[in-house]
Design an enzyme around this catalytic site. Sequence first.
Site, PDB file in Angstrom:
ATOM      1  N   GLY A  98       0.810  -1.216   0.000  1.00  0.00           N
ATOM      2  CA  GLY A  98       0.000   0.000   0.000  1.00  0.00           C
ATOM      3  C   GLY A  98       0.839   1.259   0.000  1.00  0.00           C
ATOM      4  O   GLY A  98       0.346   2.342   0.337  1.00  0.00           O
ATOM      5  N   SER A 139       5.073   2.925   5.257  1.00  0.00           N
ATOM      6  CA  SER A 139       3.837   2.341   4.703  1.00  0.00           C
ATOM      7  C   SER A 139       3.561   0.989   5.341  1.00  0.00           C
ATOM      8  O   SER A 139       2.399   0.581   5.503  1.00  0.00           O
ATOM      9  CB  SER A 139       3.968   2.169   3.185  1.00  0.00           C
ATOM     10  N   HIS A 186     -34.620 -33.312   6.295  1.00  0.00           N
ATOM     11  CA  HIS A 186     -34.280 -33.970   5.020  1.00  0.00           C
ATOM     12  C   HIS A 186     -35.248 -33.579   3.904  1.00  0.00           C
ATOM     13  O   HIS A 186     -35.485 -34.364   2.976  1.00  0.00           O
ATOM     14  CB  HIS A 186     -34.272 -35.501   5.174  1.00  0.00           C
ATOM     15  N   GLU A 329     -33.361 -13.205  -2.506  1.00  0.00           N
ATOM     16  CA  GLU A 329     -32.412 -13.494  -3.582  1.00  0.00           C
ATOM     17  C   GLU A 329     -31.203 -12.566  -3.518  1.00  0.00           C
ATOM     18  O   GLU A 329     -30.061 -13.002  -3.716  1.00  0.00           O
ATOM     19  CB  GLU A 329     -33.125 -13.382  -4.928  1.00  0.00           C
TER      20      GLU A 329
END
Length: 461
Positions: A98, A139, A186, A329
């Site tokens: 960075g 950094s 199930h 969704e």
Amino acid sequence: MRIEQDSLGEVQIPDEVWWGPQTERSRHNFTTGPLMPLSLIRALIQIKWAAAAVNAQEGVIKADIGEAIVRVCQQLTSLTDAELRQHFPLRVYQTGSGTQTNMNVNEVIAHLANVDRQSSQHHQPPVLPNDHVNAGQSSNDTFPTAMQIVAYSALMRTIAAVQSLNASLATLERRHQRTVKLGRTHLQDATPITFGQEVSGWRATLNADLTAITATQQTLLELPLGGTAVGTGLNTTPQITNQVIAQLAQRLETPFKNMTNKFHGLSAHTELTNAHATLKTLATDLLKIANDIRFLASGPRGGYGELSIPANEPGSSIMPGKINPTQAEALTMIATRVIGNDVTIGVANSQGNFEMNVYKPVIIATFLESADLLAGGIAQFDLLLVRGLTANEQAMRATVENSLMMVTALSPHIGYEASAAIAQAALREQTTLKAAALASGRVTEAQFEDWVDLLKMTTIE
């Protein structure tokens, strides 16, 4: 254009921007991918602010230079995101430490500090990005410190969203504590449950996630600032580091503290990886809960039909009147993204070569994406779906009363084999469980009514 110089030579820079030569080089050398998150830029500015104040106080830099840096940092923190973005143009996919982004911040602050000083006093020595703004820093320690600051804050937003969702689920749970419905295991019929009990399972799952997220969030409070280049603390002192971290804690109103081992803080991002793992687990649990709700709301006539969801928008471009579980969704898609992000962060964390991990930008950008997606997605799911859910109690009752698994209540009285024979006869002859039980001669009508008590079978008193 103006011409500035760094250690590699002269660079032409657009006159209207605040950055310097290293930023300009990076802007052309790394052009792919999203921009560095502004929250990380703001965290770096806070670090520079605190460091300048302490360095000036301790005589590391001149007092007037420290004061100019502090004034500029204060100015920058007041800018809107749109205003700030104009001067912080670098991408996530850059050097793995960075460094370009750290220098972008250093250069912008130095440029503005020099403008500030020139407007008030002439012939002042310039404020330098490396010698002054970055004094006692690298950094390699400022960037991971900023990573943990923004990750901690991002988790606060996710936690708040989950807490709000859980409050809505608690209301739903109380409302339907005695609403009997069919349990399912199930994907097959099972014994009765109340809808309130089902919701309580969702709520307890999210509470477990909150506990895990909060626990890992606390580990982010230990900051690696002061490790400088390789963890040794070269060019600074523990006393200065303690003061800088104390200032950060006070200004950000967060109990940050000094990390004990800076070699760990620079070379590994265990805490961030662990924290994201809890977000991944939350995502898997949300995926399950959202799917439960959309399957229970399937229909309205060809599915389970036990829940009705809010009609937020038309569901189909061709089928009039169709309503789809769009919020479920959206949340499940977010969940899949977060699960994938966890792989990215895990692999990136493994790439700490010797004294430094060189995948820092992608770790924090991915972490923030997950936290922000979850916070926003959960809030939408809560507001636009969960709070508007309606239980179709009549449909729930009809389904559970028609289930063959009510035969489980007979088992303690007539035995497993005899009970199984009754259920199989009811299925084979397409009759009710009660009719099959009475036809078996093993159960009287009075016994059936006493033993097959749906609410009692849920253990609700």
